[in-house]
Scaffold this motif. Structure first.
Motif, mmCIF file in Angstrom:
data_model
loop_
_atom_site.group_PDB
_atom_site.id
_atom_site.type_symbol
_atom_site.label_atom_id
_atom_site.label_comp_id
_atom_site.label_asym_id
_atom_site.label_seq_id
_atom_site.Cartn_x
_atom_site.Cartn_y
_atom_site.Cartn_z
ATOM 1 N N SER A 265 0.447 -0.993 -0.378
ATOM 2 C CA SER A 265 0.273 -0.028 -0.244
ATOM 3 C C SER A 265 0.946 1.233 -0.250
ATOM 4 O O SER A 265 2.337 1.400 0.372
ATOM 5 C CB SER A 265 -0.841 0.130 1.486
ATOM 6 O OG SER A 265 -1.919 -1.387 1.391
ATOM 7 N N ARG A 266 0.180 2.579 -0.526
ATOM 8 C CA ARG A 266 0.784 3.577 -0.109
ATOM 9 C C ARG A 266 -0.050 4.391 -0.024
ATOM 10 O O ARG A 266 -1.085 4.227 0.461
ATOM 11 C CB ARG A 266 1.237 4.667 -1.409
ATOM 12 C CG ARG A 266 2.049 3.585 -2.464
ATOM 13 C CD ARG A 266 2.469 4.090 -3.725
ATOM 14 N NE ARG A 266 2.492 5.095 -4.293
ATOM 15 C CZ ARG A 266 2.163 6.132 -5.266
ATOM 16 N NH1 ARG A 266 1.864 5.281 -6.532
ATOM 17 N NH2 ARG A 266 2.547 7.496 -5.329
ATOM 18 N N LEU A 267 0.939 5.690 1.158
ATOM 19 C CA LEU A 267 -0.035 6.091 2.093
ATOM 20 C C LEU A 267 -0.479 7.559 1.884
ATOM 21 O O LEU A 267 0.683 8.412 1.331
ATOM 22 C CB LEU A 267 0.132 5.924 3.603
ATOM 23 C CG LEU A 267 0.014 4.820 4.146
ATOM 24 C CD1 LEU A 267 0.318 4.926 5.857
ATOM 25 C CD2 LEU A 267 -0.927 4.122 4.470
ATOM 26 N N PHE A 278 -4.268 9.119 7.171
ATOM 27 C CA PHE A 278 -4.044 8.936 5.967
ATOM 28 C C PHE A 278 -5.354 7.962 4.872
ATOM 29 O O PHE A 278 -5.888 6.938 5.088
ATOM 30 C CB PHE A 278 -2.934 7.883 5.625
ATOM 31 C CG PHE A 278 -1.497 8.907 6.484
ATOM 32 C CD1 PHE A 278 -0.842 9.313 6.128
ATOM 33 C CD2 PHE A 278 -1.696 8.175 7.766
ATOM 34 C CE1 PHE A 278 0.462 9.932 6.372
ATOM 35 C CE2 PHE A 278 -0.320 8.770 9.234
ATOM 36 C CZ PHE A 278 0.235 9.136 7.918
ATOM 37 N N GLY A 279 -4.953 8.609 3.274
ATOM 38 C CA GLY A 279 -5.428 7.336 2.381
ATOM 39 C C GLY A 279 -4.859 6.402 1.748
ATOM 40 O O GLY A 279 -3.318 7.162 2.050
ATOM 41 N N GLN A 296 -7.214 5.894 7.665
ATOM 42 C CA GLN A 296 -6.687 5.948 8.548
ATOM 43 C C GLN A 296 -7.010 6.756 9.201
ATOM 44 O O GLN A 296 -6.416 8.221 9.004
ATOM 45 C CB GLN A 296 -5.476 5.700 8.139
ATOM 46 C CG GLN A 296 -5.180 3.848 7.341
ATOM 47 C CD GLN A 296 -3.776 3.469 7.297
ATOM 48 O OE1 GLN A 296 -2.606 4.066 7.782
ATOM 49 N NE2 GLN A 296 -3.576 2.268 6.882
ATOM 50 N N VAL A 297 -7.670 6.397 10.571
ATOM 51 C CA VAL A 297 -7.779 7.815 11.421
ATOM 52 C C VAL A 297 -6.888 7.200 12.792
ATOM 53 O O VAL A 297 -7.275 6.291 13.217
ATOM 54 C CB VAL A 297 -9.070 8.380 11.645
ATOM 55 C CG1 VAL A 297 -8.447 9.591 12.780
ATOM 56 C CG2 VAL A 297 -9.483 9.225 10.435
ATOM 57 N N GLY A 322 -10.316 15.146 -0.352
ATOM 58 C CA GLY A 322 -10.165 15.869 -1.367
ATOM 59 C C GLY A 322 -8.612 14.807 -1.175
ATOM 60 O O GLY A 322 -8.005 15.676 -2.214
ATOM 61 N N LEU A 323 -9.066 13.156 -1.592
ATOM 62 C CA LEU A 323 -7.658 12.694 -2.365
ATOM 63 C C LEU A 323 -8.048 12.253 -3.041
ATOM 64 O O LEU A 323 -9.285 11.558 -3.401
ATOM 65 C CB LEU A 323 -7.995 10.865 -1.090
ATOM 66 C CG LEU A 323 -7.716 11.960 0.529
ATOM 67 C CD1 LEU A 323 -7.988 10.532 1.584
ATOM 68 C CD2 LEU A 323 -5.866 11.585 0.882
ATOM 69 N N PRO A 324 -6.891 11.893 -4.349
ATOM 70 C CA PRO A 324 -6.797 11.326 -5.774
ATOM 71 C C PRO A 324 -7.537 10.332 -5.436
ATOM 72 O O PRO A 324 -8.025 9.193 -4.530
ATOM 73 C CB PRO A 324 -5.862 11.319 -6.023
ATOM 74 C CG PRO A 324 -5.004 11.774 -4.751
ATOM 75 C CD PRO A 324 -5.890 11.866 -3.506
ATOM 76 N N ALA A 325 -8.190 10.054 -7.058
ATOM 77 C CA ALA A 325 -9.036 8.670 -7.423
ATOM 78 C C ALA A 325 -8.491 7.271 -7.610
ATOM 79 O O ALA A 325 -8.597 6.094 -7.194
ATOM 80 C CB ALA A 325 -10.009 9.056 -8.294
#
Length: 329
Positions: A265-267, A278-279, A296-297, A322-325
């Motif tokens: 995964s990437r955060l 983190f997304g 993730q909170v 506002g996180l990327p799709a």
């Protein structure tokens, strides 16, 4: 009224009302436990206020009037509904190898909210810190244990620092009734376990180092390094699933078992509920593209991560934050 006058009147009303949107959203979020319901409640508040602005005679401050409308909207929305909760409010800690994963509908859960939607950018630092503390997931969950009118009283008195007489006027009741409701609300919260967590501190070097180590460990999927950052009683939850885990062993077993798809995964950092967030994107897309998996909170206390809250409703939450799709390889 001419069309031009109507447009000017609408624009003027919006200019009067719009400065209150963020603080009203913060109030409605604490009342309702959902960013999306809070947004709906504030929109309804603004519509009612806009329609009634010409009849508003200034017998009370505009702010008080808007909060009265917002309170009534929230009380209407809460009428007959079940309280929202966190997984640890509903069930005991689970095994890391469950036989089934039970989902509950969205209305079951306390949801995350972007700081910018509920917290003012400027203001007295101590006041901003207090407002950030009062949108913590644990605190918002604890508020849901209160009856709706008690909830309103406690938020207005304890979080927003209104005077008892102001709250009594807003609710159409007496000061004695407000004080009694506040006393009962305090007693209920005192009996509810609210974990201490540290708010996000962008200028805090210790927190920056901790979060950098977390990102590095998670993206490398180095579970020895990852669990070394967790408090021994740290929890992991994943709404909409009921399941939640406590402790290093069960969290590690989960991440190496059911959760192994998180490897690679990437955060992408963000902030939610006054806390680091983190997304999370898993490498499940075409050509190895990373696709949304969870928001993730993190809950942090005394230099350790005490809670990993993974909200899986990325279809709605990623646009909200506002996180990327997706993330390209």
């Amino acid at each position: 009224m001419s069309d031009v006058a109507a447009v000017d009147g609408t624009a003027g009303a919006e200019l009067q009302l719009e400065p209150y949107r963020v603080q009203l959203t913060g109030y409605c979020y604490r009342m309702l436990g959902s960013a999306f319901e809070a947004e709906d409640a504030v929109q309804e508040t603004m519509v009612r206020a806009w329609r009634g602005l010409e009849r508003f005679e200034g017998r009370s401050a505009l702010r008080s009037w808007l909060y009265r409308i917002a309170t009534n909207v929230c009380l209407d929305m809460l009428n007959g509904s079940k309280r929202r909760a966190r997984p640890m409010d509903l069930t005991a800690a689970s095994s890391a190898t469950p036989t089934a994963l039970n989902q509950q509908p969205e209305v079951t859960w306390i949801g995350p909210v972007p700081d910018g939607q509920v917290l003012a950018d400027a203001g007295d630092p101590a006041e901003v810190a207090a407002q950030r503390d009062a949108v913590r997931l644990a605190f918002v969950a604890a508020l849901q244990h209160l009856a709706p009118r008690q909830r309103a009283v406690l938020i207005l008195r304890e979080v927003l620092a209104w005077k008892a007489a102001e709250v009594a006027e807003l609710l159409g009741t007496t000061v004695a009734s407000v004080n009694s409701a506040l006393q009962r609300a305090r007693a209920t919260l005192a009996a509810t376990e609210i974990s201490d967590t540290d708010p996000v501190q962008p200028l805090d070097e210790e927190q920056r180092v901790l979060l950098a180590r977390y990102v590095d460990a998670f993206e490398r999927y180095d579970l020895d390094s990852l669990t070394s950052l967790l408090h021994e009683d740290a929890t992991l939850s994943m709404p909409p699933y009921e399941l939640w885990l406590r402790g290093h062993d069960d969290i590690r077993t989960w991440l190496l078992g059911h959760g192994i798809g998180c490897r690679g995964s990437r955060l992408v950092p963000t902030v939610a509920n006054g806390a680091p967030a983190f997304g999370q994107y898993r490498p499940s897309g075409p050509g190895g593209a990373h696709e949304p998996w969870a928001l993730q909170v993190l809950e942090i206390s005394a230099g350790r991560i005490t809670g990993l809250n993974s909200f899986l409703d990325t279809e709605r939450l990623f646009p909200l934050f506002g996180l990327p799709a997706r993330l390209d390889p």
